[in-house]
Design a protein around this motif. Sequence first.
Motif, PDB file in Angstrom:
ATOM      1  N   ILE A   9       7.440  -4.171  -9.399  1.00 38.21           N
ATOM      2  CA  ILE A   9       6.956  -4.698 -10.719  1.00 38.21           C
ATOM      3  C   ILE A   9       6.223  -6.078 -10.524  1.00 38.21           C
ATOM      4  CG2 ILE A   9       8.306  -5.569 -12.782  1.00 38.21           C
ATOM      5  CD1 ILE A   9      10.385  -3.330 -12.734  1.00 38.21           C
ATOM      6  N   LEU A  10       6.850  -6.911  -9.864  1.00 37.18           N
ATOM      7  CA  LEU A  10       6.352  -8.429  -9.527  1.00 37.18           C
ATOM      8  C   LEU A  10       5.073  -8.130  -9.319  1.00 37.18           C
ATOM      9  CD1 LEU A  10       6.962 -11.338  -8.996  1.00 37.18           C
ATOM     10  CD2 LEU A  10       7.152 -10.715  -6.606  1.00 37.18           C
ATOM     11  N   ALA A  11       4.600  -7.175  -8.361  1.00 34.40           N
ATOM     12  CA  ALA A  11       3.311  -7.155  -7.728  1.00 34.40           C
ATOM     13  C   ALA A  11       2.265  -6.885  -8.965  1.00 34.40           C
ATOM     14  CB  ALA A  11       3.151  -6.044  -6.720  1.00 34.40           C
ATOM     15  N   GLU A  12       2.827  -5.817  -9.740  1.00 38.02           N
ATOM     16  CA  GLU A  12       1.873  -5.615 -10.807  1.00 38.02           C
ATOM     17  C   GLU A  12       1.724  -6.608 -11.922  1.00 38.02           C
ATOM     18  OE1 GLU A  12      -0.045  -3.311 -10.601  1.00 38.02           O
ATOM     19  OE2 GLU A  12       0.998  -1.737  -9.372  1.00 38.02           O
ATOM     20  N   VAL A  13       2.720  -7.410 -12.168  1.00 39.10           N
ATOM     21  CA  VAL A  13       2.874  -8.307 -13.126  1.00 39.10           C
ATOM     22  C   VAL A  13       1.909  -9.482 -12.745  1.00 39.10           C
ATOM     23  CG1 VAL A  13       4.091 -10.330 -14.158  1.00 39.10           C
ATOM     24  CG2 VAL A  13       4.879  -7.930 -14.291  1.00 39.10           C
ATOM     25  N   LEU A  14       1.878  -9.826 -11.120  1.00 40.54           N
ATOM     26  CA  LEU A  14       0.823 -10.624 -10.746  1.00 40.54           C
ATOM     27  C   LEU A  14      -0.407 -10.402 -11.046  1.00 40.54           C
ATOM     28  CD1 LEU A  14       2.950 -12.293  -7.618  1.00 40.54           C
ATOM     29  CD2 LEU A  14       2.950 -13.015  -9.913  1.00 40.54           C
ATOM     30  N   ARG A  15      -0.738  -9.022 -10.546  1.00 39.79           N
ATOM     31  CA  ARG A  15      -2.060  -8.515 -10.636  1.00 39.79           C
ATOM     32  C   ARG A  15      -2.602  -8.562 -12.017  1.00 39.79           C
ATOM     33  NH1 ARG A  15      -0.259  -4.032  -7.178  1.00 39.79           N
ATOM     34  NH2 ARG A  15      -0.920  -4.598  -5.321  1.00 39.79           N
ATOM     35  N   LEU A  16      -1.756  -8.207 -13.103  1.00 41.69           N
ATOM     36  CA  LEU A  16      -2.321  -8.377 -14.411  1.00 41.69           C
ATOM     37  C   LEU A  16      -2.485  -9.576 -14.625  1.00 41.69           C
ATOM     38  CD1 LEU A  16       0.610  -6.131 -16.075  1.00 41.69           C
ATOM     39  CD2 LEU A  16      -1.795  -5.622 -16.126  1.00 41.69           C
ATOM     40  N   ARG A  17      -1.919 -10.687 -13.934  1.00 41.22           N
ATOM     41  CA  ARG A  17      -2.346 -12.000 -14.200  1.00 41.22           C
ATOM     42  C   ARG A  17      -3.540 -12.741 -13.436  1.00 41.22           C
ATOM     43  NH1 ARG A  17       1.326 -15.662 -17.250  1.00 41.22           N
ATOM     44  NH2 ARG A  17       2.761 -14.401 -18.028  1.00 41.22           N
ATOM     45  N   GLY A  18      -3.929 -11.726 -12.811  1.00 44.49           N
ATOM     46  CA  GLY A  18      -5.198 -12.162 -12.046  1.00 44.49           C
ATOM     47  C   GLY A  18      -5.169 -12.555 -10.409  1.00 44.49           C
ATOM     48  N   PHE A  19      -3.839 -12.352  -9.956  1.00 42.57           N
ATOM     49  CA  PHE A  19      -3.599 -12.774  -8.665  1.00 42.57           C
ATOM     50  C   PHE A  19      -4.147 -11.724  -7.761  1.00 42.57           C
ATOM     51  CE2 PHE A  19      -0.400 -15.384 -10.759  1.00 42.57           C
ATOM     52  CZ  PHE A  19      -0.597 -16.681  -9.958  1.00 42.57           C
ATOM     53  N   GLN A  20      -4.780 -12.003  -6.576  1.00 40.71           N
ATOM     54  CA  GLN A  20      -4.736 -10.777  -5.591  1.00 40.71           C
ATOM     55  C   GLN A  20      -3.583 -10.398  -4.680  1.00 40.71           C
ATOM     56  OE1 GLN A  20      -8.196 -10.891  -3.106  1.00 40.71           O
ATOM     57  NE2 GLN A  20      -9.768 -11.182  -4.891  1.00 40.71           N
ATOM     58  N   VAL A  21      -3.133  -9.450  -4.810  1.00 45.98           N
ATOM     59  CA  VAL A  21      -1.738  -9.105  -4.570  1.00 45.98           C
ATOM     60  C   VAL A  21      -1.940  -7.940  -3.370  1.00 45.98           C
ATOM     61  CG1 VAL A  21       0.572  -8.437  -4.898  1.00 45.98           C
ATOM     62  CG2 VAL A  21      -0.561  -9.485  -6.510  1.00 45.98           C
ATOM     63  N   ARG A  22      -0.947  -8.197  -1.981  1.00 46.82           N
ATOM     64  CA  ARG A  22      -1.040  -7.120  -1.199  1.00 46.82           C
ATOM     65  C   ARG A  22       0.407  -6.965  -1.156  1.00 46.82           C
ATOM     66  NH1 ARG A  22      -3.317  -5.011   3.413  1.00 46.82           N
ATOM     67  NH2 ARG A  22      -1.869  -4.997   5.238  1.00 46.82           N
TER      68      ARG A  22
END
Length: 364
Positions: free
Chosen positions: A115-128
């Motif tokens: 959930i954290l990863a998806e929220v960060l992606r939605l905020r424009g972060f590049q997440v691995r």
Amino acid sequence: MNATGITDAVRADFDVCLADADEGGALELAVGLVTSGVSAEDVLLGLVAPAQVRVGERWESGEWTVAQEHAATHVSRLTVDAVASAARAPVGGGSPRHVLVACGDGEWHVLPSHILAEVLRLRGFQVRSLGGSVSPHELLSDVHQNGPDVVALSCTLTFNLPLAHRQIETCRCAGVPVMTGGPGFGPEGIWAYALGADLYAADARDAAEALLRHWPPVLRGESSVQDGAVEEYAALVRRRPDLLAHLAHVLRDVFPGLRERPDIPNIPYSSGSSGREHEEGTEFLGRLLDSLAAAVFVGDERVFTGQLAFAAAYFSARSVRPRCLLAMTDALADRLRGSPRTLGTLSAGRRYLVTREADSRRPE
Ligand code: B12
């Protein structure tokens, strides 16, 4: 209804989908909210995350079996993916902000980090995202290969704290700051900071906002773990097999009736329990021992009393008087006389159990 537009009725409908393992219904409901204008972040944090907490409560109280919990969690996982893909990808601007999301070593609660990863992606972060139970070695090699700006480390279970400490140290030695989150790090992340974490956030929204506010994150944490605590922790880890065998022996004498209870993990008996029951029982006792060790490591008895509270509630919900926990703390204290921090933690555990028992006898 709250500000997000997610009503109690919607929450109740989603709970029913989880209870029925109704993938289609859950996805239709959650994606429908997004297409009707509710933000994907609100759906993830205001619908899916709290529903998972209720899943845990239903399992803990004995209302649901482990299989029901697994089925519900699977539906939540699918919902997170569907909601994230239904949302519009944010328009990227400026230089990318790289976040590496991982679960602590021994930590299999992957959904919170997902959930954290998806929220960060939605905020424009590049997440691995590395998923569950990542060893310090794996984490370090990924940090070297992919050069994230920050590692986001998730920990749900307090007994994993000493392992999380190794990961935090590993990343910080490589010059990468660590943001932490998850209930395992304690109220307001108190144990995360004790382990030297650079940042802590209570939920995914706070995490995104803190990172946006303080970008780029910097190394500023400092571990307050004491050498004496590490020594006693190491001794507990070394003696774990012997202590486990001793506990099993003591509990067999105190509670022979546990053998007849198929609804709770059987305390390991030398005979009479199946391999699976033996394994579950050993795991159960092992978690209590690991919580004791983690409490000593972090220097906070609440790590242990919190686990006792969970175990006592678990037993009470299955109509077993949690007195066996008292027998356990006493048996351990008897074996660990030369370890002052451990003894102090066990005394705190004993006090907690005695007070709990007295409270439970008091008329309402
Ligand atoms: C699903 C689940 C499982 C699944 C996990 C599957 C998966 N793929 O994730 C499985 C079956 C593997 C599992 C196993 C176990 N579980 Co479990 N599990 C849960 C349950 C029901 C939901 C977890 C979840 O998804 N929560 C929802 C998320 C969204 O909430 P969250 O953690 O608060 O996450 C938010 C924030 O904390 C934050 N956050 C999280 N990580 C991070 C990281 C960073 C960097 C930041 C900034 C923020 C952040 O952001 C998130 C979103 O806002 C919980 C109940 C609960 N209350 O959570 C029990 C629960 C955590 N489990 C529990 C237990 C006991 C276990 C087992 C020990 C059971 C056993 N074997 O007997 C094992 C341990 C496995 C292990 N070693 O990890 C207990 C823990 C109690 C305790 N004190 O020990 C709980 C609380 C259930 C209960 N009420 O009894 N479990």
